[in-house]
Design a protein around this motif. Structure first.
Motif, PDB file in Angstrom:
ATOM      1  N   GLY A   1       0.819  -1.214   0.000  1.00  0.00           N
ATOM      2  CA  GLY A   1       0.000   0.000   0.000  1.00  0.00           C
ATOM      3  C   GLY A   1       0.847   1.257   0.000  1.00  0.00           C
ATOM      4  O   GLY A   1       0.551   2.214  -0.717  1.00  0.00           O
ATOM      5  N   HIS A   2       1.913   1.239   0.772  1.00  0.00           N
ATOM      6  CA  HIS A   2       2.808   2.399   0.835  1.00  0.00           C
ATOM      7  C   HIS A   2       3.528   2.599  -0.493  1.00  0.00           C
ATOM      8  O   HIS A   2       3.637   3.721  -0.996  1.00  0.00           O
ATOM      9  CB  HIS A   2       3.809   2.245   1.973  1.00  0.00           C
ATOM     10  N   LEU A   3       4.020   1.514  -1.058  1.00  0.00           N
ATOM     11  CA  LEU A   3       4.723   1.607  -2.341  1.00  0.00           C
ATOM     12  C   LEU A   3       3.780   2.098  -3.443  1.00  0.00           C
ATOM     13  O   LEU A   3       4.152   2.938  -4.261  1.00  0.00           O
ATOM     14  CB  LEU A   3       5.329   0.255  -2.709  1.00  0.00           C
ATOM     15  N   THR A   4       2.559   1.602  -3.427  1.00  0.00           N
ATOM     16  CA  THR A   4       1.570   2.022  -4.432  1.00  0.00           C
ATOM     17  C   THR A   4       1.254   3.503  -4.304  1.00  0.00           C
ATOM     18  O   THR A   4       1.084   4.196  -5.308  1.00  0.00           O
ATOM     19  CB  THR A   4       0.283   1.188  -4.283  1.00  0.00           C
ATOM     20  N   SER A   5       1.190   4.004  -3.071  1.00  0.00           N
ATOM     21  CA  SER A   5       0.874   5.422  -2.883  1.00  0.00           C
ATOM     22  C   SER A   5       2.007   6.330  -3.341  1.00  0.00           C
ATOM     23  O   SER A   5       1.769   7.470  -3.742  1.00  0.00           O
ATOM     24  CB  SER A   5       0.521   5.716  -1.424  1.00  0.00           C
ATOM     25  N   ILE A   6       3.227   5.836  -3.332  1.00  0.00           N
ATOM     26  CA  ILE A   6       4.376   6.633  -3.756  1.00  0.00           C
ATOM     27  C   ILE A   6       4.631   6.474  -5.251  1.00  0.00           C
ATOM     28  O   ILE A   6       4.859   7.454  -5.961  1.00  0.00           O
ATOM     29  CB  ILE A   6       5.630   6.223  -2.953  1.00  0.00           C
TER      30      ILE A   6
ATOM     31  N   GLU B   1       2.452  -1.057 -10.286  1.00  0.00           N
ATOM     32  CA  GLU B   1       1.578  -1.948  -9.524  1.00  0.00           C
ATOM     33  C   GLU B   1       2.430  -2.853  -8.638  1.00  0.00           C
ATOM     34  O   GLU B   1       3.477  -3.335  -9.067  1.00  0.00           O
ATOM     35  CB  GLU B   1       0.740  -2.790 -10.483  1.00  0.00           C
ATOM     36  N   PHE B   2       1.964  -3.078  -7.420  1.00  0.00           N
ATOM     37  CA  PHE B   2       2.660  -3.934  -6.473  1.00  0.00           C
ATOM     38  C   PHE B   2       1.701  -5.027  -6.012  1.00  0.00           C
ATOM     39  O   PHE B   2       0.592  -4.725  -5.571  1.00  0.00           O
ATOM     40  CB  PHE B   2       3.160  -3.120  -5.277  1.00  0.00           C
ATOM     41  N   VAL B   3       2.122  -6.266  -6.143  1.00  0.00           N
ATOM     42  CA  VAL B   3       1.302  -7.408  -5.730  1.00  0.00           C
ATOM     43  C   VAL B   3       2.155  -8.327  -4.866  1.00  0.00           C
ATOM     44  O   VAL B   3       3.377  -8.270  -4.895  1.00  0.00           O
ATOM     45  CB  VAL B   3       0.723  -8.180  -6.940  1.00  0.00           C
ATOM     46  N   GLY B   4       1.465  -9.183  -4.130  1.00  0.00           N
ATOM     47  CA  GLY B   4       2.165 -10.107  -3.250  1.00  0.00           C
ATOM     48  C   GLY B   4       1.622 -11.508  -3.349  1.00  0.00           C
ATOM     49  O   GLY B   4       0.892 -11.851  -4.284  1.00  0.00           O
TER      50      GLY B   4
ATOM     51  N   LEU C   1      13.960   0.347  -0.041  1.00  0.00           N
ATOM     52  CA  LEU C   1      13.317   0.098  -1.328  1.00  0.00           C
ATOM     53  C   LEU C   1      12.761   1.388  -1.935  1.00  0.00           C
ATOM     54  O   LEU C   1      12.942   1.649  -3.136  1.00  0.00           O
ATOM     55  CB  LEU C   1      12.209  -0.949  -1.153  1.00  0.00           C
ATOM     56  N   VAL C   2      12.134   2.213  -1.123  1.00  0.00           N
ATOM     57  CA  VAL C   2      11.589   3.487  -1.615  1.00  0.00           C
ATOM     58  C   VAL C   2      12.709   4.367  -2.156  1.00  0.00           C
ATOM     59  O   VAL C   2      12.569   5.001  -3.200  1.00  0.00           O
ATOM     60  CB  VAL C   2      10.799   4.220  -0.502  1.00  0.00           C
ATOM     61  N   HIS C   3      13.818   4.393  -1.468  1.00  0.00           N
ATOM     62  CA  HIS C   3      14.942   5.214  -1.917  1.00  0.00           C
ATOM     63  C   HIS C   3      15.558   4.662  -3.207  1.00  0.00           C
ATOM     64  O   HIS C   3      15.959   5.418  -4.089  1.00  0.00           O
ATOM     65  CB  HIS C   3      16.000   5.302  -0.824  1.00  0.00           C
ATOM     66  N   ALA C   4      15.636   3.343  -3.331  1.00  0.00           N
ATOM     67  CA  ALA C   4      16.303   2.720  -4.482  1.00  0.00           C
ATOM     68  C   ALA C   4      15.440   2.676  -5.736  1.00  0.00           C
ATOM     69  O   ALA C   4      15.973   2.717  -6.854  1.00  0.00           O
ATOM     70  CB  ALA C   4      16.721   1.299  -4.110  1.00  0.00           C
TER      71      ALA C   4
END
Length: 138
Positions: A15-20, A25-28, A99-102
């Motif tokens: 959810g955080h990655l998707t908002s940024i 798309e991010f799935v698990g 991950l957000v930074h990279a």
């Protein structure tokens, strides 16, 4: 791009990655019904679900020839994120912040149209002296 978070990654990060990274798309494991799958089979399954990037905390995959080849054969890019062995917020904040930074840098590399690439990320900072430039009372 579509990113898959392996089961060893905190699934709450999606959810955080998707908002940024709204264009991606991010799935698990829940979305792909892949919990407990062996890695060699998992790479093909993830690619068959139209994922482009495999994100994992299992850094040893790069050292296991069959897994590395399966990831390459599936056409997936690979991101390895160090897991934080701590408690509380550090468990999620460390890998998530790394991950957000990279990701912007990784996305820049991936838009150049290379064959499957791997990115093994550095450990997140665990000591406040490595995070703060300065700190003190106001």
């Amino acid at each position: 791009m579509k990113f898959f978070l392996d089961e060893n990654m905190n699934q709450g990060m999606m959810g955080h990655l998707t908002s940024i990274f709204r264009a991606h798309e991010f799935v698990g494991v829940r979305e792909l019904c892949s919990k407990g799958m062996e890695d060699v089979d998992l790479f093909r399954h993830v690619a068959d679900e139209s994922c482009d990037v495999f994100v994992t905390g299992d850094l040893a995959q790069l050292k296991r020839p069959a897994e590395r080849q399966a990831c390459r054969d599936a056409g997936l890019h690979w991101i390895g994120v160090h897991q934080v062995h701590a408690s509380g917020y550090h468990v999620v904040a460390g890998p998530a912040s790394t991950l957000v930074h990279a990701l912007p840098f990784i996305l820049d590399q991936l838009t150049k149209g290379h064959a499957p690439q791997y990115f093994q990320l550095k450990k997140s900072e665990r000591n406040n002296t490595q995070i703060f430039h300065r700190c003190g009372e106001l």
